[in-house]
Design a protein around this motif. Structure first.
Motif, PDB file in Angstrom:
ATOM      1  N   GLY A  45     -23.375 -68.060  -1.494  1.00  0.00           N
ATOM      2  CA  GLY A  45     -23.137 -66.675  -1.091  1.00  0.00           C
ATOM      3  C   GLY A  45     -21.935 -66.667  -0.174  1.00  0.00           C
ATOM      4  O   GLY A  45     -21.075 -67.546  -0.279  1.00  0.00           O
ATOM      5  N   LEU A  46     -21.865 -65.722   0.759  1.00  0.00           N
ATOM      6  CA  LEU A  46     -20.742 -65.691   1.684  1.00  0.00           C
ATOM      7  C   LEU A  46     -21.181 -65.084   3.013  1.00  0.00           C
ATOM      8  O   LEU A  46     -21.941 -64.108   3.049  1.00  0.00           O
ATOM      9  CB  LEU A  46     -19.570 -64.903   1.102  1.00  0.00           C
ATOM     10  CG  LEU A  46     -18.234 -65.160   1.819  1.00  0.00           C
ATOM     11  CD1 LEU A  46     -17.094 -65.315   0.825  1.00  0.00           C
ATOM     12  CD2 LEU A  46     -17.925 -64.027   2.794  1.00  0.00           C
ATOM     13  N   ASP A  47     -20.705 -65.679   4.092  1.00  0.00           N
ATOM     14  CA  ASP A  47     -20.936 -65.189   5.448  1.00  0.00           C
ATOM     15  C   ASP A  47     -19.709 -64.376   5.850  1.00  0.00           C
ATOM     16  O   ASP A  47     -18.645 -64.929   6.100  1.00  0.00           O
ATOM     17  CB  ASP A  47     -21.122 -66.391   6.386  1.00  0.00           C
ATOM     18  CG  ASP A  47     -21.492 -65.996   7.806  1.00  0.00           C
ATOM     19  OD1 ASP A  47     -21.280 -64.828   8.189  1.00  0.00           O
ATOM     20  OD2 ASP A  47     -21.982 -66.865   8.552  1.00  0.00           O
ATOM     21  N   PRO A  48     -19.831 -63.027   5.919  1.00  0.00           N
ATOM     22  CA  PRO A  48     -18.636 -62.196   6.098  1.00  0.00           C
ATOM     23  C   PRO A  48     -17.979 -62.298   7.467  1.00  0.00           C
ATOM     24  O   PRO A  48     -16.762 -62.104   7.573  1.00  0.00           O
ATOM     25  CB  PRO A  48     -19.164 -60.771   5.877  1.00  0.00           C
ATOM     26  CG  PRO A  48     -20.457 -60.931   5.159  1.00  0.00           C
ATOM     27  CD  PRO A  48     -21.021 -62.223   5.642  1.00  0.00           C
ATOM     28  N   TRP A  49     -18.771 -62.575   8.533  1.00  0.00           N
ATOM     29  CA  TRP A  49     -18.175 -62.518   9.874  1.00  0.00           C
ATOM     30  C   TRP A  49     -19.041 -63.332  10.827  1.00  0.00           C
ATOM     31  O   TRP A  49     -20.213 -63.017  11.020  1.00  0.00           O
ATOM     32  CB  TRP A  49     -18.065 -61.069  10.347  1.00  0.00           C
ATOM     33  CG  TRP A  49     -17.221 -60.864  11.573  1.00  0.00           C
ATOM     34  CD1 TRP A  49     -17.635 -60.823  12.872  1.00  0.00           C
ATOM     35  CD2 TRP A  49     -15.794 -60.693  11.622  1.00  0.00           C
ATOM     36  NE1 TRP A  49     -16.576 -60.633  13.721  1.00  0.00           N
ATOM     37  CE2 TRP A  49     -15.425 -60.541  12.979  1.00  0.00           C
ATOM     38  CE3 TRP A  49     -14.797 -60.642  10.650  1.00  0.00           C
ATOM     39  CZ2 TRP A  49     -14.109 -60.340  13.386  1.00  0.00           C
ATOM     40  CZ3 TRP A  49     -13.484 -60.443  11.058  1.00  0.00           C
ATOM     41  CH2 TRP A  49     -13.146 -60.291  12.403  1.00  0.00           C
ATOM     42  N   ASN A  50     -18.437 -64.347  11.428  1.00  0.00           N
ATOM     43  CA  ASN A  50     -19.179 -65.203  12.350  1.00  0.00           C
ATOM     44  C   ASN A  50     -19.423 -64.502  13.693  1.00  0.00           C
ATOM     45  O   ASN A  50     -18.516 -63.933  14.287  1.00  0.00           O
ATOM     46  CB  ASN A  50     -18.372 -66.490  12.599  1.00  0.00           C
ATOM     47  CG  ASN A  50     -19.048 -67.415  13.593  1.00  0.00           C
ATOM     48  OD1 ASN A  50     -20.094 -67.987  13.307  1.00  0.00           O
ATOM     49  ND2 ASN A  50     -18.462 -67.550  14.773  1.00  0.00           N
ATOM     50  N   GLU A  51     -20.664 -64.552  14.146  1.00  0.00           N
ATOM     51  CA  GLU A  51     -21.079 -64.109  15.476  1.00  0.00           C
ATOM     52  C   GLU A  51     -20.464 -62.758  15.876  1.00  0.00           C
ATOM     53  O   GLU A  51     -19.682 -62.659  16.827  1.00  0.00           O
ATOM     54  CB  GLU A  51     -20.768 -65.194  16.508  1.00  0.00           C
ATOM     55  CG  GLU A  51     -21.576 -66.460  16.237  1.00  0.00           C
ATOM     56  CD  GLU A  51     -21.399 -67.543  17.287  1.00  0.00           C
ATOM     57  OE1 GLU A  51     -20.524 -67.411  18.170  1.00  0.00           O
ATOM     58  OE2 GLU A  51     -22.153 -68.545  17.222  1.00  0.00           O
ATOM     59  N   PRO A  52     -20.832 -61.708  15.170  1.00  0.00           N
ATOM     60  CA  PRO A  52     -20.263 -60.385  15.473  1.00  0.00           C
ATOM     61  C   PRO A  52     -20.702 -59.856  16.830  1.00  0.00           C
ATOM     62  O   PRO A  52     -21.831 -60.085  17.283  1.00  0.00           O
ATOM     63  CB  PRO A  52     -20.817 -59.509  14.343  1.00  0.00           C
ATOM     64  CG  PRO A  52     -22.041 -60.215  13.859  1.00  0.00           C
ATOM     65  CD  PRO A  52     -21.766 -61.671  14.035  1.00  0.00           C
ATOM     66  N   TYR A  53     -19.778 -59.154  17.458  1.00  0.00           N
ATOM     67  CA  TYR A  53     -20.037 -58.496  18.738  1.00  0.00           C
ATOM     68  C   TYR A  53     -19.135 -57.276  18.826  1.00  0.00           C
ATOM     69  O   TYR A  53     -18.034 -57.257  18.274  1.00  0.00           O
ATOM     70  CB  TYR A  53     -19.774 -59.446  19.901  1.00  0.00           C
ATOM     71  CG  TYR A  53     -19.951 -58.806  21.271  1.00  0.00           C
ATOM     72  CD1 TYR A  53     -21.179 -58.282  21.649  1.00  0.00           C
ATOM     73  CD2 TYR A  53     -18.887 -58.705  22.154  1.00  0.00           C
ATOM     74  CE1 TYR A  53     -21.356 -57.679  22.881  1.00  0.00           C
ATOM     75  CE2 TYR A  53     -19.043 -58.112  23.395  1.00  0.00           C
ATOM     76  CZ  TYR A  53     -20.282 -57.591  23.757  1.00  0.00           C
ATOM     77  OH  TYR A  53     -20.448 -56.989  24.973  1.00  0.00           O
ATOM     78  N   ALA A  54     -19.598 -56.249  19.538  1.00  0.00           N
ATOM     79  CA  ALA A  54     -18.866 -54.978  19.565  1.00  0.00           C
ATOM     80  C   ALA A  54     -17.522 -55.068  20.264  1.00  0.00           C
ATOM     81  O   ALA A  54     -16.603 -54.312  19.955  1.00  0.00           O
ATOM     82  CB  ALA A  54     -19.728 -53.915  20.252  1.00  0.00           C
ATOM     83  N   GLY A  55     -17.374 -55.982  21.223  1.00  0.00           N
ATOM     84  CA  GLY A  55     -16.189 -55.980  22.081  1.00  0.00           C
ATOM     85  C   GLY A  55     -16.402 -55.017  23.226  1.00  0.00           C
ATOM     86  O   GLY A  55     -16.662 -55.407  24.360  1.00  0.00           O
ATOM     87  N   ASN A  56     -16.324 -53.734  22.931  1.00  0.00           N
ATOM     88  CA  ASN A  56     -16.671 -52.664  23.867  1.00  0.00           C
ATOM     89  C   ASN A  56     -17.616 -51.702  23.167  1.00  0.00           C
ATOM     90  O   ASN A  56     -17.310 -51.218  22.074  1.00  0.00           O
ATOM     91  CB  ASN A  56     -15.423 -51.890  24.308  1.00  0.00           C
ATOM     92  CG  ASN A  56     -14.438 -52.747  25.081  1.00  0.00           C
ATOM     93  OD1 ASN A  56     -14.785 -53.323  26.100  1.00  0.00           O
ATOM     94  ND2 ASN A  56     -13.205 -52.841  24.584  1.00  0.00           N
ATOM     95  N   TYR A  57     -18.753 -51.444  23.775  1.00  0.00           N
ATOM     96  CA  TYR A  57     -19.644 -50.429  23.214  1.00  0.00           C
ATOM     97  C   TYR A  57     -19.091 -49.038  23.501  1.00  0.00           C
ATOM     98  O   TYR A  57     -18.528 -48.786  24.563  1.00  0.00           O
ATOM     99  CB  TYR A  57     -21.043 -50.549  23.820  1.00  0.00           C
ATOM    100  CG  TYR A  57     -21.817 -51.771  23.364  1.00  0.00           C
ATOM    101  CD1 TYR A  57     -21.982 -52.050  22.016  1.00  0.00           C
ATOM    102  CD2 TYR A  57     -22.399 -52.630  24.291  1.00  0.00           C
ATOM    103  CE1 TYR A  57     -22.686 -53.161  21.593  1.00  0.00           C
ATOM    104  CE2 TYR A  57     -23.118 -53.736  23.886  1.00  0.00           C
ATOM    105  CZ  TYR A  57     -23.262 -54.001  22.535  1.00  0.00           C
ATOM    106  OH  TYR A  57     -23.961 -55.094  22.124  1.00  0.00           O
ATOM    107  N   ASP A  58     -19.276 -48.146  22.553  1.00  0.00           N
ATOM    108  CA  ASP A  58     -18.965 -46.745  22.798  1.00  0.00           C
ATOM    109  C   ASP A  58     -19.998 -46.160  23.763  1.00  0.00           C
ATOM    110  O   ASP A  58     -21.039 -46.765  24.035  1.00  0.00           O
ATOM    111  CB  ASP A  58     -18.974 -45.965  21.482  1.00  0.00           C
ATOM    112  CG  ASP A  58     -17.877 -46.426  20.537  1.00  0.00           C
ATOM    113  OD1 ASP A  58     -16.883 -46.998  21.022  1.00  0.00           O
ATOM    114  OD2 ASP A  58     -18.023 -46.219  19.318  1.00  0.00           O
ATOM    115  N   SER A  59     -19.727 -44.992  24.281  1.00  0.00           N
ATOM    116  CA  SER A  59     -20.673 -44.341  25.192  1.00  0.00           C
ATOM    117  C   SER A  59     -22.013 -44.125  24.481  1.00  0.00           C
ATOM    118  O   SER A  59     -22.057 -43.824  23.286  1.00  0.00           O
ATOM    119  CB  SER A  59     -20.117 -43.001  25.677  1.00  0.00           C
ATOM    120  OG  SER A  59     -19.885 -42.133  24.587  1.00  0.00           O
TER     121      SER A  59
END
Length: 580
Positions: free
Chosen positions: A226-240
């Motif tokens: 299969g495929l892993d699209p994105w390693n260890e995702p995180y928002a960076g900055n959450y919206d309000s």
């Protein structure tokens, strides 16, 4: 030994050589997800075990490729199989390597990448490509920075005009995720598709998948898990008014659905997307873990796999867990992984786990890694396994971080700075995780070359493996056979052993266990068994079955084998009542 020879002779008379040939051909049918497990073309439940290939993709020295040459990849595949019995690898891909110029794929990079993948595919491995990133991109970091990243190409960063990067008083590279404004802003821009950057990532990924689909033979492509699209995702900055739970549901999950469509467009319709939750779900220290794990998506189904990592940040702190890991240390953590996958209606895999090989907490590594493998094998502690095996849960697939054949021999210009050449360990942010160095295992072979149920003709009800691995000179025994089973205990003695209980089904392919290369196995089972190299083949048959694989100090007598078999036959039905 004569008793074992008799058992194997009888098994051979039943199985002949055909089942082994069938098992060799299994990958041509590919893997799917059914009823919460990986299943091969013969309907057998499959467990994937192996390593990540590798941290070299985080470095520029070999052009973001895992290996300097295809020959190195081929040698590595053979060595990994020989030393550990691995049947799967998570194979890192660099966006910076695939698309160094916006809108233009580097087909030279992709050709070399495909050839290095083929080295593992042709050696019989399942290969899981992973679009890897850490701290979003190396190009965010200054030439004099203490840290570096990997992932996005330079043109992405040039278009963003990000602030001067700084992590202040950070003592670990991971703190950049929440403390470095440049990393946070760039990551947030990706999820908000600033400058069309997410569009471009998906476009190049679609083309890359199409390239791999076309370049690999049909048999080789069948070996792509299969495929892993994105390693260890995180928002960076959450919206309000946003937290990890709402971000996963409203931002991350739509991205994975979009990527799923890209996989379909590129000819990967039959391959699942191995999707990761918010990165803080991967450890045992963050409060955010309670609001992650795709809590609001409902059942995601068999076209996705719940793909998580696990690191013990308490142990890595050196303070929050002052001692070493023990029996059942991670039973609850890995039980939670099983529970989330079950709630999502799919299979689970732990594609990163491990502990540093050097540094001030590396004294914990033998026990921490043993406890993690124990958590993959069963959700029970060793102390509880024999009395409650029905609660074992599914055997989890996993790929340890990581396998780096260049460990300790790198020549990486950190952030392209010729005055900061990284040569030691992983060559990246001071990490040292590789299980191998200079062609030799750095960890106890008893820990890494493990008995595991590679393919079960039916449904696994319970599994355990006591590897007797070492912490220095101390033998770690966490799952002794109870005194209530004296015949079984007498045969096992102080040696390694494993037990599989399964509800069997009829079929053309046998149940298959990987057996460590140096384990001179005595097999006690209610079905006939034969050994072919590092594979133990157990006849496919309907009904409840058990198999004990042990290495007694002396060859057991026929009467000892008969007594142990009767003991196990009495234990298995009552002990697994109610297992699901």
């Amino acid at each position: 030994m004569r008793a074992l020879i008799a058992v194997l002779a009888a098994a051979t008379a039943v199985l002949g050589t055909a089942p082994a040939a069938v098992a060799d051909d299994v990958r041509a049918h590919g893997l799917t997800v059914q009823n919460g497990t990986f299943v091969d073309g013969y309907g057998r439940e499959v467990v994937l075990r192996g390593f990540n290939i590798s941290g070299e993709v985080k470095l520029a020295e070999n052009g973001f490729l895992p290996f300097a040459s295809t020959a190195d990849a081929q040698a590595t595949a053979q060595a990994m199989r020989r030393l550990t019995g691995a049947n799967a690898v998570r194979f890192l891909i660099s966006w910076a390597g695939a698309e160094p110029t916006r809108g233009q794929l580097d087909t030279t990079y992709l050709a070399k990448l495909a050839d290095q993948m083929k080295a593992f595919l042709d050696a019989g491995f399942e290969v899981l490509p992973d679009y890897h990133q850490d701290l979003y991109s190396r190009y965010l970091f200054n030439t004099g920075s203490w840290y570096s990243g990997d992932g996005a190409p330079k043109w992405v960063i040039d278009a963003g005009h990000y602030p001067q990067e700084s992590c202040g008083a950070c003592v670990h590279w991971g703190q950049n995720v929440t403390s470095n404004a440049a990393v946070k802003d760039a990551t947030s821009d990706f999820w908000h598709n600033a400058n069309g950057v997410q569009d471009e990532f998906v476009n190049q990924a679609t083309q890359t998948m199409q390239y791999l689909h076309d370049r690999l033979t049909s048999d080789e492509f069948a070996g792509i898990a299969g495929l892993d699209p994105w390693n260890e995702p995180y928002a960076g900055n959450y919206d309000s008014n946003q937290n990890s739970q709402s971000w996963e549901q409203n931002v991350l999950w739509p991205f994975f659905q979009r990527f799923r469509q890209a996989m379909d467009t590129a000819g990967w319709q039959a391959k699942p997307a191995f999707i990761e939750p918010n990165m803080f779900w991967n450890a045992n220290i963050s409060f955010e873990k309670q609001t992650g794990g795709f809590l609001d998506t409902g059942a995601i189904g068999s076209r996705y796999v719940f793909n998580t990592h696990f690191y013990d940040e308490l142990a890595q702190s050196g303070v929050l867990m002052p001692g070493k890991a023990g029996d059942g240390q991670y039973s609850n953590d890995f039980g939670t992984i099983r529970d989330r996958a079950g709630a999502l209606g799919t299979a689970a895999i732990v594609t990163e786990f491990g502990h540093p090989m050097s540094g001030y907490t590396s004294d914990k590594t033998p026990t921490v890694d043993k406890a993690m493998y124990q958590g993959l094998d069963s959700r029970l502690s060793g102390a509880n396994w024999w009395s409650h095996p029905a609660q074992s849960g599914p055997v989890l697939s996993g790929t340890q971080w990581h396998w780096d054949v260049y460990s300790g021999q790198h020549h990486e210009l950190m952030n392209d700075n010729p005055d900061k050449v990284q040569t030691t360990a992983d060559g990246w942010n001071g990490e040292d995780y590789s299980a191998v160095q200079n062609g030799q295992l750095r960890q106890d072979s008893r820990l890494l070359d493990r008995l595991y149920p590679a393919a079960v003709a039916g449904h696994t009800l319970a599994f355990t493996y006591e590897d007797r691995s070492r912490d220095g000179s101390q033998v770690l025994t966490w799952n002794p056979v109870p005194s209530s089973m004296p015949a079984t205990s007498a045969i096992v003695g102080s040696g390694r052993y494993g037990v599989l209980v399964w509800q069997g089904s009829a079929g053309d392919a046998p149940t298959e266990l990987h057996v460590p290369a140096d384990l001179n196995a005595t097999v006690i089972s209610d079905v006939t068994a034969s050994r072919a190299g590092d594979r133990l083949l157990l006849a496919a048959s309907p009904g409840l079955h058990f198999a004990l694989v042990a290495e007694p100090a002396a060859s057991p007598s026929d009467s000892q084998l008969t007594a142990a078999r009767a003991e196990l036959a009495r234990w298995a039905p009552s002990a697994t009542a109610g297992a699901s």
